[in-house]
Design a protein around this motif. Structure first.
Motif: not given
Length: 227
Positions: A199-227
């Motif tokens: 995702f180009p921005t963190r808010p877009k990634a956060e929106q997708f993460r929120d959609n995943l939370r029911k099935k994957f409650p431990d999902a979290f955001i990563v920034e590719y340049d920092k992992i």
């Protein structure tokens, strides 16, 4: 007997972690979380030396050093977080007391991996490691090294490659997003972080993460340049 043949592309982000040292700000759990379940399934207890980290496998033992006073404590990772910008670890209150920063609230720390965990939770219902694989099941790999940009959503960290392949295919089919695998080596043991999307921005990634939370409650955001 009919054989099942599954074909899918499998992309790897080859990030090998040799120096298991990280620096940044540490916080600690508020008293209201006493007795609450952590992401691993264990209940949080302020008297135990435990911590939350965004990506280290559950069970990983780390040494945390307060850079202001050189006090040290060893803790075991059993939760995910902290989900606050620029914080690298969330410690139990007893661990924060040992490091001497309870009154300050935050401390600049160094984290060193002492023993890599197995990534398992205490509650089997909270993990997807237990995937049954039928006999004569085939996988075809299309592997390419990536240099992704932006943000992704990490589902979890796994050791069993066959479970990762099955889950990766299911995620691609369900969410129509690119699935990336980050390969980590800790103390000679390989771990696979499963990340969905670029995702180009963190808010877009956060929106997708929120959609995943029911099935994957431990999902979290990563920034590719920092992992």
């Amino acid at each position: 007997m009919k054989r099942l043949l599954l074909l899918f592309s499998f992309h790897f982000l080859l990030t090998v972690s040799f120096a298991q040292v990280q620096t940044g700000k540490a916080s600690f759990y508020a008293d209201k979380f006493e007795g609450s379940p952590t992401a691993s399934g264990e209940k949080y207890k302020h008297s135990k030396f435990t911590a939350a980290h965004k990506s280290l496998p559950f069970g990983t033992r780390v040494k945390v050093t307060n850079l202001a006073n050189n006090e040290e404590v060893e803790v075991v990772i059993n939760d995910r977080g902290p989900y606050v910008e620029n914080r690298v670890i969330d410690l139990s209150k007893s661990a924060a007391e040992r490091l001497g920063f309870v009154n300050q609230g935050l401390a600049e720390v160094r984290i060193e991996v002492l023993d890599a965990g197995d990534g398992k939770t205490s509650d089997p219902a909270k993990t997807i490691d237990h995937v049954l694989v039928e006999e004569k099941e085939f996988y075809d790999f299309e592997i390419s090294r990536l240099n992704p940009k932006g943000y992704g959503v990490q589902i979890g960290t796994y050791q069993e490659l066959v479970n990762l392949m099955r889950l990766s295919e299911n995620l691609k089919n369900s969410y129509k997003k690119k699935v990336t695998v980050q390969v980590k080596i800790m103390n000679g043991v390989k771990y696979y972080g499963l990340i969905i999307g670029q995702f180009p921005t963190r808010p877009k990634a956060e929106q997708f993460r929120d959609n995943l939370r029911k099935k994957f409650p431990d999902a979290f955001i990563v920034e590719y340049d920092k992992i």
